[in-house]
Enzyme design. Sequence first.
Site, mmCIF file in Angstrom:
data_model
loop_
_atom_site.group_PDB
_atom_site.id
_atom_site.type_symbol
_atom_site.label_atom_id
_atom_site.label_comp_id
_atom_site.label_asym_id
_atom_site.label_seq_id
_atom_site.Cartn_x
_atom_site.Cartn_y
_atom_site.Cartn_z
ATOM 1 N N GLU A 1 -23.389 -118.264 21.821
ATOM 2 C CA GLU A 1 -24.097 -119.426 22.327
ATOM 3 C C GLU A 1 -25.510 -119.028 22.754
ATOM 4 O OE1 GLU A 1 -22.213 -120.864 25.853
ATOM 5 O OE2 GLU A 1 -23.721 -122.401 26.238
ATOM 6 N N ASP B 1 -20.839 -118.958 27.274
ATOM 7 C CA ASP B 1 -20.992 -118.787 28.720
ATOM 8 C C ASP B 1 -19.764 -119.310 29.448
ATOM 9 O OD1 ASP B 1 -23.496 -117.782 28.363
ATOM 10 O OD2 ASP B 1 -24.542 -119.680 28.737
#
Length: 736
Positions: A434, A507
Site C-alpha cells: 500500500e 498499514d
Amino acid sequence: MADSTAEGNYNAENIQVLEGMEAVRKRPAMYIGDTGERGYHHLVYEVVDNSIDEALAGYCSMIDVVINPDGSLTVQDDGRGIPVDMHPTQHKPAIEVVLTILHAGGKFDGSNYKVSGGLHGVGVSCVNALSDWMRVEVRRGGKIHHIEFSRGHVTKPLEVVGECGEETGTKVTFFPDHTIFSCHAFKWEILCARLRELAFLNKGVTIHFRDDEGEAHHEETFHYDGGIDEFVGYLNQNKKAISPVIHFEGEKPGLTGMVQAEVSMQYTESYSTLEQTYCNNIHTIEGGTHLSGFRRALTATIKKYGLDNKLLKEKEFDSLTGDDMREGLTVVVSVKVPQPQFEGQTKTKLGNGEVDGIVAGIVSDKLMTFFEENPAAAKVVIEKTRLAAAAREAARAARESTRRKGVMDGLSLPGKLKDCSERDPSKTELYLVEGDSAGGSASQGRDRATQAILPLRGKILNVEKARIDRMLANNEIRTLITAIGCGFGEEWDISKARYHKIVIMTDADVDGAHIRTLLLTFFYRKMPELIDRGYVYLAQPPLYKVERKKKVEYVLTDGDLTQKLLTLGLDDFEVKGKDGAALDPERAKALLTLLAEIEATAKMVEERGFSPAALVADESAQGSGASMLKKQFSSLSAFGYGPSDWFGGPLPKLLDDVRAHGKTGLSIYRFKGLGEMDDDELYDTTMNPAKRHMLRVKLSDAVAADQMFTLLMGDEVEPRRKFIEDNALNVRNLDF
Ligand code: 28G
C-alpha cells in the site's frame, strides 16, 4: 483385562480387530485425511453420520451434539439403537463388531447402503481407534446397555446398566487421543457450519448443538422443513433475489442402484455465482457429474425457452455461454448415489458418469415447465443473461486491446513492478504494498533475488459491485493480473503463476484494512484457485517499536505490548489478593491479563454506545460484547472479585499502576504506517523469511466466505452494519 483378547484365544476375529485398530492408529491420515484441525472435527462427522443414516432410514428424528466440559464430545440419537445381540459369525455382540471392525457398517447389510458417511466414509470404528476412550450407551428392548473402549479395544464389556421403557437410541461419548492429533479442542464455529449444513440437506431432522466447555455456553437448534430450499434462502439472505426459489427433484435407476437428485436454485442481483453440490451429504468441492448435468440442462433450457418465445435473437443465442446464464445464480444440488466414486485432487469430485444424465433429465423437464408457468420470472432471468453476455463481450474486447499491448501475457510487465531475478515461482514472492513510500522502502530493503514489489496506489476497485468489463478497464486490476501471470477468466492458467506467494502488505489502520478486504475480495471472487492453493498471504508488520537500554524490540499487536508491559511491570511489584496476601507471580500475571482483557472489551462496548456496567448487570443482555464481558467477569470471580471492584472500584488503578511501572525506562513508538519504517527495518520486521510473521489466507468454509464478501462489499447497508457490529469484537473473522 476385560478385552476379549486378554483371555489368550487369539482367534481370527480378534486378530482382525487388532490389526484393524492398529492400522488406523499407525496411519491415521490415510483414514481421516489428516491429524490436524480438519481430522479432529472429522471424528465428529463420522459419528453424526451414523445418526443421519438412521434418520434417512426413517427411524431417527433428533440428534443431540454436546461439547462436554472435559473436552470430550457426545452424540445422541433417538434411532433404533445399535443392535446388542450376539453377532452370528463374530461371536461377540453386534455393537462390538460395529465399533471395532473397519467398515463394519455397510458390510453385513447389502440391501441398505450407507448413503451418509463422511468424506472418507471410514465409520465410527476409526473414531474409536483414534479415541483415548469411547463410551457407548444403547437404549433398546427396554434396557440400557453400556460398553467402553480405549484406543479401539474393549475396556468394559457390554452390560445392562438400567431400564428405559419404550425409549430407544444410541449415545456415543468420545475423547480423541491427543497423542495422535495436533488439534486438541472442538471449535464451535466449525461444527456449527457442518451441523447446519446437514440439517439443510436432510430436511425434517432436528440437530441440537450445545457447547458446555469453558464458559461460552453456545446453543443452537437446526431444523429445516424446507430442506435445501431453505438452504438457498439462507445463502441468499444478504442478496437481492430476482426470482423465487425453484425446486426440482426426482429419482432414476443408475448403474449401482437408485439415484436420487434434488436441486434448489434462485437468481439474485449479484454478479457472482454460488454452486454448492453434495453427494451423499458430502460437499463435493470440485463438482463432478451432478454439477455438469445441472449446468448442461440449465444452459439448454434457457436457450430453448428464449428462442421459442422470441426473447433472444438467433445471433445473441450463439454468443451466450453457460457462465452468462449462471451470473447471479445460487444453486444447491444434492444427490444420493449408492456407490459414489470420488475423484480429483482432494477426492471431492463426483465421478459416476450416469449421474450427469439423471440430473440433466430432472432439471430440463421441470425448468421448462417453470418458465412456461412463470413467464415474468423467465424474462428477468434471460435479461440478466443477456447483460452478462454483453459485459463479457466488452471485457473480451478490452482484453484483446490490452493483449495487443502485451499486458495479459506477461511479455511486458507493468513498469511499477519491481521484479525479482529468480524465475522458479516456487521460490518467489510478490508483495502488494500500500502506497508509494512503503513501496519504495520495500523495493530498497527486499531480497532482490526472490522478492518482487508491486506498489498499489489508492483504492482497488470493488469487484463485488463491478461487472467484468469495468473491472478490466481498471488500471490497478490490470497491473495485478499481469504481474501474477495466470491470465484471467476463460484464459486462467494457474501453471503460469509467476509467484507462489502473494503477500498483501497494508498499514494496520482502517484504510489498510479496507484495501486488504478489497484485494481479498478480488482474489476470492476472480482468482479463487490462488486461495485454494494457499498462495495468498497477509504480511504482519509490527505495531510498536520498543526501546529499552538501547535495545530495540518490535511488537506485533496491542495484546503483545500489554503482555510485555505486564511482565516488566510485575518484575519487582507485589500484587495483593482479595484476602490481603501477596499473589504468586503466575497468578498475579493471570489476574492482570484478565483485567487488561476486561478493559479492552469494556472500551469496545462503550464505543458501540453501550454501558459495560449495565450490560454485565443485565442477565438477559446478549451479543458478542455482553457475553464476552460476562465470561471475563466470571473468570474474575475465581480471584474473589466482582464487577463492582472494576466499575468505580480499585482494580483499574491496579492495572494502570502495573503498566506504568512496566513502562519505566522504555520508549514506545507506535507506527502509523509502513511508510514510517526505513528499508532495513521493513525488511527485518516484516519481509525477512527468517523472522517475519505471515498469515496464510484459508477459506475452508465456502458458505461463510461468500456471505462475508457479499456483506462487506455489497450494497445492503443494514445487514452489513449488523455484521460489522456482531464481529467488532472478533476481528479474527475478517482475517480468516
Ligand atoms: C449417537 C451416535 C451415533 C446408530 C443404529 C441403528 C442400527 C444399526 C446403528 O445397525 C448395522 C444393520 C442390521 C445388524 C439397524 C438398529 C437395524 C435395526 C440398527 C449411531 C447390523 C448396525 N436396528 N443407530 N447401527 N446393523 N446410531 N449414532 O451410531 O443388521 S448406529
